[in-house]
Design an enzyme around this catalytic site. Sequence first.
Site, mmCIF file in Angstrom:
data_model
loop_
_atom_site.group_PDB
_atom_site.id
_atom_site.type_symbol
_atom_site.label_atom_id
_atom_site.label_comp_id
_atom_site.label_asym_id
_atom_site.label_seq_id
_atom_site.Cartn_x
_atom_site.Cartn_y
_atom_site.Cartn_z
ATOM 1 N N ASP A 46 -0.180 5.116 0.954
ATOM 2 C CA ASP A 46 -0.448 6.064 2.041
ATOM 3 C C ASP A 46 -0.508 5.354 3.386
ATOM 4 O OD1 ASP A 46 -1.766 8.842 0.637
ATOM 5 O OD2 ASP A 46 -1.735 7.027 -0.563
ATOM 6 N N ASP B 180 0.875 -1.166 0.000
ATOM 7 C CA ASP B 180 0.000 0.000 0.000
ATOM 8 C C ASP B 180 0.919 1.225 0.000
ATOM 9 O OD1 ASP B 180 -2.432 1.570 0.442
ATOM 10 O OD2 ASP B 180 -1.696 1.803 2.496
ATOM 11 N N ASP C 227 -1.761 -0.880 6.093
ATOM 12 C CA ASP C 227 -1.914 -0.248 7.410
ATOM 13 C C ASP C 227 -3.355 -0.153 7.890
ATOM 14 O OD1 ASP C 227 -2.511 3.190 6.951
ATOM 15 O OD2 ASP C 227 -2.313 1.781 5.300
#
Length: 221
Positions: free
Chosen positions: A9, A7, A169
């Site tokens: 961001d 991922d 995240d």
Amino acid sequence: MRTVIFDLDGTLADTSADLIAAANHCFIEMGVGPQLDAVGDAETAFHGARAMLRLGLSRMGDVDEAVIDKWYPALLDAYDDNISVHTSLYPGAIEAVESLKSDGFAVGICTNKPSGLAEKLLNNLKIRDIFGSMIGADTLPVRKPDPRPFFAAVDGVGGNRAQSLLVGDTNTDRETSRNAGVPSVLVAFGPAGDTVATLKPEAIIEHFDELLGVSRRLLAD
């Protein structure tokens, strides 16, 4: 080939301050002033533009989805204009990617950031060329947690879907990996901290220097 897909961001880069600034630009344009805090609302920033608008509007009263739809393009424009003012890579991110590549892993990116913005940010950070694939929110008709963007990122680097994992995240990343039937590694150095443990990923890392060992273990032959 064993493959690690990242991922963007909140995983590779802390983009929260620039995202929050773009959202606050919209609220200022609405005439109500900034509604979000760069530190306190950082976790919401990693859930996307609409989530930030929704949170800010909720602090002003009722949330109207039509207002979110109206201001969503303006937020993206504001973000595009100042996409890397405060953004920085998390410590050890690039070293971890290079270590994976040296160990024979393929690496790519799968993000829910619009692809044009993701490409621009990666180029501004001077890291685009170290990733073999980059799948954004609008690359396919679907986005995470649908597994197809993840698979496209794996296929784009010539990887083996059965020997791949996703580093992320948020719950979106956890659900993507679950839907794809692959392990997830969640980072505990973002705003969510150790609460990512509640998502029950296959592994959690406190620092990127742990990633190579974790990836070897999860994708052992």
